[in-house]
Motif scaffolding. Sequence first.
Motif, PDB file in Angstrom:
ATOM      1  N   THR A   1       0.859  -1.187   0.000  1.00  0.00           N
ATOM      2  CA  THR A   1       0.000   0.000   0.000  1.00  0.00           C
ATOM      3  C   THR A   1       0.887   1.226   0.000  1.00  0.00           C
ATOM      4  O   THR A   1       1.933   1.255   0.659  1.00  0.00           O
ATOM      5  CB  THR A   1      -0.949   0.044   1.208  1.00  0.00           C
ATOM      6  OG1 THR A   1      -1.717   1.257   1.152  1.00  0.00           O
ATOM      7  CG2 THR A   1      -0.211  -0.004   2.530  1.00  0.00           C
TER       8      THR A   1
ATOM      9  N   SER B   1      -6.621   1.344  -5.965  1.00  0.00           N
ATOM     10  CA  SER B   1      -7.107   0.634  -4.782  1.00  0.00           C
ATOM     11  C   SER B   1      -6.170   0.960  -3.631  1.00  0.00           C
ATOM     12  O   SER B   1      -4.973   1.155  -3.841  1.00  0.00           O
ATOM     13  CB  SER B   1      -7.125  -0.873  -5.033  1.00  0.00           C
ATOM     14  OG  SER B   1      -7.387  -1.593  -3.837  1.00  0.00           O
TER      15      SER B   1
ATOM     16  N   TYR C   1      -4.906  -0.951  -1.479  1.00  0.00           N
ATOM     17  CA  TYR C   1      -3.932  -2.029  -1.308  1.00  0.00           C
ATOM     18  C   TYR C   1      -3.823  -2.820  -2.609  1.00  0.00           C
ATOM     19  O   TYR C   1      -4.800  -2.924  -3.376  1.00  0.00           O
ATOM     20  CB  TYR C   1      -4.348  -2.989  -0.187  1.00  0.00           C
ATOM     21  CG  TYR C   1      -4.411  -2.362   1.177  1.00  0.00           C
ATOM     22  CD1 TYR C   1      -3.338  -2.457   2.052  1.00  0.00           C
ATOM     23  CD2 TYR C   1      -5.542  -1.671   1.597  1.00  0.00           C
ATOM     24  CE1 TYR C   1      -3.369  -1.877   3.312  1.00  0.00           C
ATOM     25  CE2 TYR C   1      -5.590  -1.092   2.865  1.00  0.00           C
ATOM     26  CZ  TYR C   1      -4.503  -1.191   3.713  1.00  0.00           C
ATOM     27  OH  TYR C   1      -4.545  -0.614   4.956  1.00  0.00           O
ATOM     28  N   LEU C   2      -2.664  -3.387  -2.862  1.00  0.00           N
ATOM     29  CA  LEU C   2      -2.561  -4.393  -3.903  1.00  0.00           C
ATOM     30  C   LEU C   2      -3.449  -5.576  -3.534  1.00  0.00           C
ATOM     31  O   LEU C   2      -3.539  -5.967  -2.364  1.00  0.00           O
ATOM     32  CB  LEU C   2      -1.126  -4.882  -4.054  1.00  0.00           C
ATOM     33  CG  LEU C   2      -0.054  -3.907  -4.568  1.00  0.00           C
ATOM     34  CD1 LEU C   2       1.275  -4.647  -4.710  1.00  0.00           C
ATOM     35  CD2 LEU C   2      -0.466  -3.278  -5.879  1.00  0.00           C
ATOM     36  N   SER C   3      -4.074  -6.172  -4.516  1.00  0.00           N
ATOM     37  CA  SER C   3      -4.880  -7.366  -4.266  1.00  0.00           C
ATOM     38  C   SER C   3      -3.964  -8.572  -4.099  1.00  0.00           C
ATOM     39  O   SER C   3      -2.794  -8.544  -4.520  1.00  0.00           O
ATOM     40  CB  SER C   3      -5.834  -7.599  -5.434  1.00  0.00           C
ATOM     41  OG  SER C   3      -5.092  -7.999  -6.582  1.00  0.00           O
ATOM     42  N   PRO C   4      -4.457  -9.655  -3.516  1.00  0.00           N
ATOM     43  CA  PRO C   4      -3.629 -10.870  -3.442  1.00  0.00           C
ATOM     44  C   PRO C   4      -3.118 -11.329  -4.793  1.00  0.00           C
ATOM     45  O   PRO C   4      -1.961 -11.763  -4.918  1.00  0.00           O
ATOM     46  CB  PRO C   4      -4.575 -11.891  -2.806  1.00  0.00           C
ATOM     47  CG  PRO C   4      -5.500 -11.059  -1.961  1.00  0.00           C
ATOM     48  CD  PRO C   4      -5.721  -9.805  -2.757  1.00  0.00           C
ATOM     49  N   ASP C   5      -3.951 -11.227  -5.827  1.00  0.00           N
ATOM     50  CA  ASP C   5      -3.498 -11.642  -7.159  1.00  0.00           C
ATOM     51  C   ASP C   5      -2.354 -10.769  -7.643  1.00  0.00           C
ATOM     52  O   ASP C   5      -1.396 -11.260  -8.263  1.00  0.00           O
ATOM     53  CB  ASP C   5      -4.664 -11.583  -8.149  1.00  0.00           C
ATOM     54  CG  ASP C   5      -5.664 -12.707  -7.939  1.00  0.00           C
ATOM     55  OD1 ASP C   5      -5.317 -13.695  -7.269  1.00  0.00           O
ATOM     56  OD2 ASP C   5      -6.798 -12.589  -8.454  1.00  0.00           O
ATOM     57  N   GLU C   6      -2.437  -9.462  -7.390  1.00  0.00           N
ATOM     58  CA  GLU C   6      -1.358  -8.566  -7.804  1.00  0.00           C
ATOM     59  C   GLU C   6      -0.066  -8.882  -7.052  1.00  0.00           C
ATOM     60  O   GLU C   6       1.030  -8.870  -7.636  1.00  0.00           O
ATOM     61  CB  GLU C   6      -1.775  -7.114  -7.572  1.00  0.00           C
ATOM     62  CG  GLU C   6      -2.870  -6.630  -8.524  1.00  0.00           C
ATOM     63  CD  GLU C   6      -3.394  -5.257  -8.156  1.00  0.00           C
ATOM     64  OE1 GLU C   6      -3.593  -4.439  -9.070  1.00  0.00           O
ATOM     65  OE2 GLU C   6      -3.635  -5.004  -6.952  1.00  0.00           O
TER      66      GLU C   6
ATOM     67  N   TRP D   1     -11.462  -0.860   2.973  1.00  0.00           N
ATOM     68  CA  TRP D   1     -10.927  -1.983   2.187  1.00  0.00           C
ATOM     69  C   TRP D   1     -10.590  -3.156   3.095  1.00  0.00           C
ATOM     70  O   TRP D   1     -10.917  -4.307   2.776  1.00  0.00           O
ATOM     71  CB  TRP D   1      -9.684  -1.519   1.432  1.00  0.00           C
ATOM     72  CG  TRP D   1      -9.190  -2.504   0.405  1.00  0.00           C
ATOM     73  CD1 TRP D   1      -9.458  -2.503  -0.928  1.00  0.00           C
ATOM     74  CD2 TRP D   1      -8.354  -3.654   0.640  1.00  0.00           C
ATOM     75  NE1 TRP D   1      -8.832  -3.565  -1.549  1.00  0.00           N
ATOM     76  CE2 TRP D   1      -8.144  -4.295  -0.602  1.00  0.00           C
ATOM     77  CE3 TRP D   1      -7.754  -4.194   1.767  1.00  0.00           C
ATOM     78  CZ2 TRP D   1      -7.375  -5.435  -0.743  1.00  0.00           C
ATOM     79  CZ3 TRP D   1      -6.989  -5.347   1.633  1.00  0.00           C
ATOM     80  CH2 TRP D   1      -6.793  -5.960   0.405  1.00  0.00           C
TER      81      TRP D   1
ATOM     82  N   HIS E   1     -12.413  -6.936   3.131  1.00  0.00           N
ATOM     83  CA  HIS E   1     -11.653  -8.141   2.807  1.00  0.00           C
ATOM     84  C   HIS E   1     -11.346  -9.001   4.030  1.00  0.00           C
ATOM     85  O   HIS E   1     -10.610  -9.987   3.923  1.00  0.00           O
ATOM     86  CB  HIS E   1     -10.351  -7.749   2.091  1.00  0.00           C
ATOM     87  CG  HIS E   1     -10.579  -7.203   0.715  1.00  0.00           C
ATOM     88  ND1 HIS E   1     -10.962  -5.886   0.486  1.00  0.00           N
ATOM     89  CD2 HIS E   1     -10.503  -7.789  -0.519  1.00  0.00           C
ATOM     90  CE1 HIS E   1     -11.080  -5.688  -0.814  1.00  0.00           C
ATOM     91  NE2 HIS E   1     -10.829  -6.813  -1.444  1.00  0.00           N
TER      92      HIS E   1
ATOM     93  N   TYR F   1      -3.045  -8.078   7.034  1.00  0.00           N
ATOM     94  CA  TYR F   1      -2.951  -8.322   5.590  1.00  0.00           C
ATOM     95  C   TYR F   1      -1.507  -8.628   5.184  1.00  0.00           C
ATOM     96  O   TYR F   1      -1.252  -9.525   4.368  1.00  0.00           O
ATOM     97  CB  TYR F   1      -3.493  -7.116   4.830  1.00  0.00           C
ATOM     98  CG  TYR F   1      -3.611  -7.332   3.332  1.00  0.00           C
ATOM     99  CD1 TYR F   1      -4.178  -8.498   2.814  1.00  0.00           C
ATOM    100  CD2 TYR F   1      -3.154  -6.374   2.433  1.00  0.00           C
ATOM    101  CE1 TYR F   1      -4.290  -8.703   1.450  1.00  0.00           C
ATOM    102  CE2 TYR F   1      -3.260  -6.563   1.060  1.00  0.00           C
ATOM    103  CZ  TYR F   1      -3.823  -7.731   0.573  1.00  0.00           C
ATOM    104  OH  TYR F   1      -3.925  -7.940  -0.777  1.00  0.00           O
TER     105      TYR F   1
END
Length: 868
Positions: free
Chosen positions: A82, A103, A105-110, A144, A148, A156
């Motif tokens: 982030t 966003s 935060y970066l997503s888990p996929d990212e 966020w 999540h 996270y």
Amino acid sequence: MASDEVPTTATAPTASAMRRALARARDGKALDRDEVTVLLQARDADLERLAGYAARTRDAGLSGVGRDGVITYSRKVFIPLTRLCRDRCGYCTFVTVPGRVDSPYLSPDEVLDIAREGAAMGCKEALFTLGDRPEDRWTAAREWLDAHGYDDTLSYVRAMAIRVLEETGLLPHLNPGVMSWQELQRLKPVAPSMGMMLETTASRLFTEKGGPHYGSPDKDPQVRLRVLDDAGRSAVPFTTGILIGIGEDHGERADAIFAIRRAARAYGGIQEVIVQNFRAKPDTKMRATPDADLQELAATIAVTRLVLGPKMRVQAPPNLIGDEYALMIRAGIDDWGGVSPLTPDHVNPERAWPQIEELERLTADAGFRLRERLTIYPEYVRAGEPWLDPRLHAHVAALAEPETGLAREGVTPSGIGWQEPDGGWQQAAGGRTDLHVEVDTTGRTGDRRGDFDSVYGDWDELAERVPTAPERADADVRAALRRAERDPAGLSDEDALALLHAEGADLDAVTELADGLRRDAVGDEVTFIVTRNINFTNVCYTGCRFCAFAQRRTDADAYTLSLEQVGDRVDQAWEAGATEICMQGGIHPDMPGTAYFDLAAEVKRRRPDIHLHSYSPMEVVNGASRTDLSIRDWLTRARESGVDSLPGTAAEILDDDVRWVLTKGKLPTSSWTEVIGTAHELGIPTTSTMMYGHVDTPAHWVGHIKLIADLQRRALERTGRRGFTEFVLLPFIHQNSPIYLAGLARAGTTPRENRAVHAVARILLHGLIDNIQCSWVKLGVEGCREVLAGGVNDLGGTLMEETISRMAGADNGSFKTISELRELVDPTGRPLRQRTSLYGTPDAERIAAAHASDGVTPAVRRALPVVS
């Protein structure tokens, strides 16, 4: 580049001052602050001489670890989890606002896409960089996380570190900013190393409006220094460093270097120090500030090397030094830090990483070989426990050369499972499991554990932190007594100290007052409980400097009980009439956080009606960290598993200035009070303790007892019931204690002190805690009789197996029969009564069983050797 572009000291040193300082550096003399301040201003020919001395020191350190002529780097990917932050640093372009990112935060996929691509390119480190606690400032971040399912940013971070380990095999290096001791415990199992730049100790840059750190709560130098200490206490291999040219003067820069040295020496956990030069960036408050001069940087690197010594790894970021690679190598670096073939330096995006092949060529041009390391430095890889959590051992071993600790050449990381195995307590019995009985006959194998010289930190550095007792002030004991008679629990610190220093007839008067209060509170009965101690393991790497019980897993006296052995000891205790099991153990690195629940459940499976008094606050925090549960949720699970009350041990002295000398990695006062307060709110009663007479002073005793009183008042206010059942005073047993063997602690307490502190505890806790307990294990028979005449009403338990004090050198046995307790009490003329854990009376069947066995199972009764 001109050497005077960024003047940071009003007056340049004289030529003679520079010559003297350089001569001391040449001769390997210890440098003081004034000399360091001078040397930081070395330029041109003076700088070359200084660099030569620093390089000599660096080369000696490399030779000492078998890496002659090697400069290291880490092949990494940069994961900007982030870019939001609650701080407002005047030079930072990494941090932004919610409206400028897709966003929060970066997503888990990212995150995993970056890590997978890096692994395919041979990277081995996943550098998690992020702003400090953005949810405290930005609603978007909070929303966020809530959406999540994460309590906070660090939750996270932890989850993504596990995903990276399991799905890519990259080793996380976490840079989440300021962390508490408890948060470090929580993150250590998922990352081989962590870091946080100290940057500076110049508090004015934080407190003065317009300063680069003004309005940034996480840039308070004292807060950041506490993180360095807490990381060391937690045995986390930790990266830190200084940022030069942000407005500090040379003396303040010297202060920062010495502060890092203090933390490194005290705990041994600082694995590298980065010396980073300020580079101005557009669109920041400091955009007009000149860049730090590269000769300034080189001088700072050289001085850092000389101050921190040959064993420290010193790094300069290679993308911030222009073409001055050779100068920085001459100045004493031995590491280039993390270099990424994939991701940019998100903190300095305008400065591209050098290509690794080019970095290798430039290093070779300076006469050195470039070798890849892991995010955890080789020395810590090879040391293993306690620096490397067992849950990460396989991940690191897959990437490290066992003989050097450096990165394996040609290996491509792949995912390895991280999660703890199901089944909880799976320990097989091992080691000296009969220590509980042999401690009274054969005794311990040696007077100290095998890693005595390393596990506790640097004893010389620690000696500087030992509190000194103020000169005793003349005080009117009689006046203090009069005030104590009117309002015992309201006694001032000064009056309490006067009573603690009482001697002769004055001390007799203090103990007489305390005994009268005891009589008013609980009558004349002396109580005891038939209980069995079960210490399920003594393997522990916390590094408490007073503890002679803890062992490495390979030490001759180390042991771990199986679940069956624990259950068998419960059965033996029940058959002997016990109403309580007191169960605690070392912080075993292999033990999952759920194991505590399994142990409790086994106790209750064997004997559902026995009271389980189990798990110190340190064990609670350890269990919560390993299960990723909150303290409240973990305690709730523990109670559901069978825990009835908590021992208030791990308290020692509830003053962090004392705790951080007395213990290395144990929980701070704030965490101890959090665990105890939460237990009380949940309706779980606890005891309270104080271990005294080591590196503490009477003022610390008063503060400790008053904190216990305040916690009891808080429990009454919040729950309407008392949380503490008793206060237990534990005199320091010195004989085999590491801190005594190192010459830092005194040889325990005096009889006068024991009488005084038991009496003052009764006085200060009057109306709050009715039961004051003495320790027969530590005081012996005569010592107990003395304090029974001064406020004490409880003798504790028959114990059946007491190894902790016996390993420390106590010589009063590992159990006491009921007959022996009666012999102890009879001369006082007071009646002896068997009690329960909560000070009720056991039922007739339990009393009969206890008297039939005399309160001790035959399983622990072995004839003592005859001494002629």
